[in-house]
Design an enzyme around this catalytic site. Structure first.
Site, PDB file in Angstrom:
ATOM      1  N   HIS A 174     -49.096 -40.402  17.105  1.00 36.83           N
ATOM      2  CA  HIS A 174     -48.726 -40.050  15.609  1.00 36.83           C
ATOM      3  C   HIS A 174     -48.884 -38.660  15.294  1.00 36.83           C
ATOM      4  O   HIS A 174     -49.481 -38.428  15.056  1.00 36.83           O
ATOM      5  CB  HIS A 174     -49.114 -40.959  14.450  1.00 36.83           C
ATOM      6  CG  HIS A 174     -47.909 -42.083  13.329  1.00 36.83           C
ATOM      7  ND1 HIS A 174     -48.535 -43.029  13.061  1.00 36.83           N
ATOM      8  CD2 HIS A 174     -47.372 -43.063  14.566  1.00 36.83           C
ATOM      9  CE1 HIS A 174     -48.367 -44.082  13.041  1.00 36.83           C
ATOM     10  NE2 HIS A 174     -47.480 -43.838  13.713  1.00 36.83           N
TER      11      HIS A 174
ATOM     12  N   HIS B 224     -54.758 -41.549  17.245  1.00 32.54           N
ATOM     13  CA  HIS B 224     -53.551 -42.121  17.923  1.00 32.54           C
ATOM     14  C   HIS B 224     -52.292 -41.034  18.077  1.00 32.54           C
ATOM     15  O   HIS B 224     -52.992 -39.991  17.188  1.00 32.54           O
ATOM     16  CB  HIS B 224     -53.241 -43.468  17.223  1.00 32.54           C
ATOM     17  CG  HIS B 224     -52.663 -42.995  15.266  1.00 32.54           C
ATOM     18  ND1 HIS B 224     -53.630 -42.099  14.689  1.00 32.54           N
ATOM     19  CD2 HIS B 224     -51.954 -43.038  14.741  1.00 32.54           C
ATOM     20  CE1 HIS B 224     -53.011 -41.774  13.580  1.00 32.54           C
ATOM     21  NE2 HIS B 224     -52.095 -42.306  12.994  1.00 32.54           N
TER      22      HIS B 224
ATOM     23  N   HIS C 230     -57.000 -39.518   6.339  1.00 31.82           N
ATOM     24  CA  HIS C 230     -56.489 -38.958   5.167  1.00 31.82           C
ATOM     25  C   HIS C 230     -57.177 -39.433   4.145  1.00 31.82           C
ATOM     26  O   HIS C 230     -58.111 -39.373   3.337  1.00 31.82           O
ATOM     27  CB  HIS C 230     -55.239 -39.511   4.918  1.00 31.82           C
ATOM     28  CG  HIS C 230     -54.111 -39.679   6.014  1.00 31.82           C
ATOM     29  ND1 HIS C 230     -53.147 -38.955   6.193  1.00 31.82           N
ATOM     30  CD2 HIS C 230     -53.763 -40.377   7.627  1.00 31.82           C
ATOM     31  CE1 HIS C 230     -52.342 -39.530   6.915  1.00 31.82           C
ATOM     32  NE2 HIS C 230     -52.858 -39.864   8.026  1.00 31.82           N
TER      33      HIS C 230
ATOM     34  N   HIS D 231     -51.994 -50.394  12.938  1.00 33.01           N
ATOM     35  CA  HIS D 231     -51.467 -48.961  12.460  1.00 33.01           C
ATOM     36  C   HIS D 231     -50.376 -48.517  13.821  1.00 33.01           C
ATOM     37  O   HIS D 231     -49.476 -48.676  13.172  1.00 33.01           O
ATOM     38  CB  HIS D 231     -52.696 -48.432  11.978  1.00 33.01           C
ATOM     39  CG  HIS D 231     -51.529 -46.860  11.427  1.00 33.01           C
ATOM     40  ND1 HIS D 231     -50.520 -46.719  10.348  1.00 33.01           N
ATOM     41  CD2 HIS D 231     -51.929 -45.751  12.407  1.00 33.01           C
ATOM     42  CE1 HIS D 231     -50.317 -46.133  10.061  1.00 33.01           C
ATOM     43  NE2 HIS D 231     -50.897 -44.370  11.646  1.00 33.01           N
TER      44      HIS D 231
ATOM     45  N   ASP E  10     -48.858 -36.794  12.569  1.00 29.62           N
ATOM     46  CA  ASP E  10     -48.961 -35.486  11.904  1.00 29.62           C
ATOM     47  C   ASP E  10     -51.277 -35.930  12.443  1.00 29.62           C
ATOM     48  O   ASP E  10     -52.038 -35.594  11.609  1.00 29.62           O
ATOM     49  CB  ASP E  10     -49.706 -36.607  10.242  1.00 29.62           C
ATOM     50  CG  ASP E  10     -49.328 -37.960  10.571  1.00 29.62           C
ATOM     51  OD1 ASP E  10     -49.379 -38.672  10.656  1.00 29.62           O
ATOM     52  OD2 ASP E  10     -50.833 -38.908   9.206  1.00 29.62           O
ATOM     53  N   HIS E  11     -51.431 -35.910  13.518  1.00 30.33           N
ATOM     54  CA  HIS E  11     -53.032 -36.444  14.365  1.00 30.33           C
ATOM     55  C   HIS E  11     -53.093 -35.559  15.467  1.00 30.33           C
ATOM     56  O   HIS E  11     -53.879 -35.511  15.876  1.00 30.33           O
ATOM     57  CB  HIS E  11     -52.865 -38.108  14.184  1.00 30.33           C
ATOM     58  CG  HIS E  11     -53.456 -38.684  12.748  1.00 30.33           C
ATOM     59  ND1 HIS E  11     -54.709 -38.318  12.577  1.00 30.33           N
ATOM     60  CD2 HIS E  11     -52.439 -39.544  12.233  1.00 30.33           C
ATOM     61  CE1 HIS E  11     -54.397 -39.417  11.466  1.00 30.33           C
ATOM     62  NE2 HIS E  11     -52.878 -39.705  11.472  1.00 30.33           N
TER      63      HIS E  11
ATOM     64  N   ASP F 170     -56.431 -43.809  10.921  1.00 29.85           N
ATOM     65  CA  ASP F 170     -55.921 -44.642  10.145  1.00 29.85           C
ATOM     66  C   ASP F 170     -55.903 -46.542   9.906  1.00 29.85           C
ATOM     67  O   ASP F 170     -55.586 -47.100   9.983  1.00 29.85           O
ATOM     68  CB  ASP F 170     -54.199 -44.310  10.303  1.00 29.85           C
ATOM     69  CG  ASP F 170     -53.602 -42.776   9.895  1.00 29.85           C
ATOM     70  OD1 ASP F 170     -54.660 -41.691   9.171  1.00 29.85           O
ATOM     71  OD2 ASP F 170     -52.838 -42.207  10.281  1.00 29.85           O
TER      72      ASP F 170
HETATM   73 FE    FE Z   1     -51.992 -40.815   9.396  1.00 26.88          FE
HETATM   74 ZN    ZN Z   2     -51.183 -42.269  11.583  1.00 31.02          ZN
END
Ligand code: FE
Ligand code: ZN
Length: 255
Positions: free
Chosen positions: A58, A56, A171, A114, A60-61, A133
């Protein structure tokens, strides 16, 4: 074809994964929170990156992707539904599509909730699903974009995979998730036993991922909206499952 999978801790609590097909040498990375740990792991094993599987959009990915590709060019795969806000994709995929890592074949499962374009990658012959996530160890991602009903339906799709499937989530949130799970399902002996394993793993700085789907079905409250004890506890005896799920998710948001 069974993939060799390596868990790579990134940033403060993210995971990326290498998935390597020994027969062909093909190697994918699932998500790129940062480039350095991925490059170091490839170098340590003498593996060459062939594919990037994004779950996805985001940061942080995906934020390590450009730096990774500068050193290790590879084919980038991600959700067609989110192609407009993912990094540039070489292959845009949707529900039911297959992705190939060497000889290993993965199935794309759309798991909105999410984010609207979140996908999971299931490699049946390797008994592995990369869920980031969506479904997480003892938890699930916060519902930022989709509806509670959408997230519930997404988790139901993952819950229907073979129970021995290993769940590689995005995570290390498991210890905190366990404390919340206990408030929903305090009489569950499997949960109590899992909590002890998690404490031990974290004390030794070991990842709590992957878990197995069987463990999640037995202990993850977000997969247990059907459970009579949980329903009684929440005072939602006859409510539809999606409603019980939504109540659990709302409680977690406040926890
Ligand atoms: Fe994440
Ligand atoms: Zn995420």
């Amino acid at each position: 074809m069974t993939l060799e999978i390596v868990t790579l801790p990134c940033l403060s609590d993210n995971y990326a994964y290498l998935a390597h097909d020994p027969a062909t040498g093909a190697t994918a990375v699932v998500d790129v929170p940062e480039a350095a740990p991925v490059l170091a792991a490839l170098r340590a094993r003498g593996w060459t990156l062939s594919d990037v599987l994004l779950t996805h959009h985001h940061d942080d990915h995906v934020q390590g992707l450009a730096a990774l590709l500068a050193e290790a060019p590879a084919r980038v795969i991600g959700a067609a539904a989110d192609a407009h806000r993912l990094p540039p994709l070489d292959l845009a995929v949707a529900e039911g599509d297959t992705v190939q890592v060497g000889r290993a074949r993965g199935h794309v499962i759309e798991v909105p909730g999410h984010t609207l374009g979140h996908v999971a990658y299931h490699f049946p012959e390797s008994g592995a699903v990369f869920t980031a996530d969506s479904l997480m160890a003892l938890g699930c991602g916060r519902v930022f974009e989709g509806t509670m009903a959408q997230m519930h339906a997404s988790l139901c799709k993952l819950a229907a995979l073979p129970p021995e499937t290993r769940v590689f989530s995005g995570h290390e949130y498991t210890a905190a998730n366990a404390l919340f799970a206990l408030t929903i399902d305090p009489e569950n002996p499997r949960l109590a036993a899992r909590l002890r394993e998690i404490d031990l793993a974290r004390a030794e700085n070991r990842p709590t991922v992957p878990s197995t789907l069987e463990e999640e079905l037995a202990t993850n409250p977000f997969l247990r909206a059907h459970d009579p004890a949980i329903r009684a506890r929440l005072d939602l005896g006859d409510a539809p499952e999606a409603e019980v799920f939504a109540e659990i998710r709302r409680r977690k948001d406040r926890f």
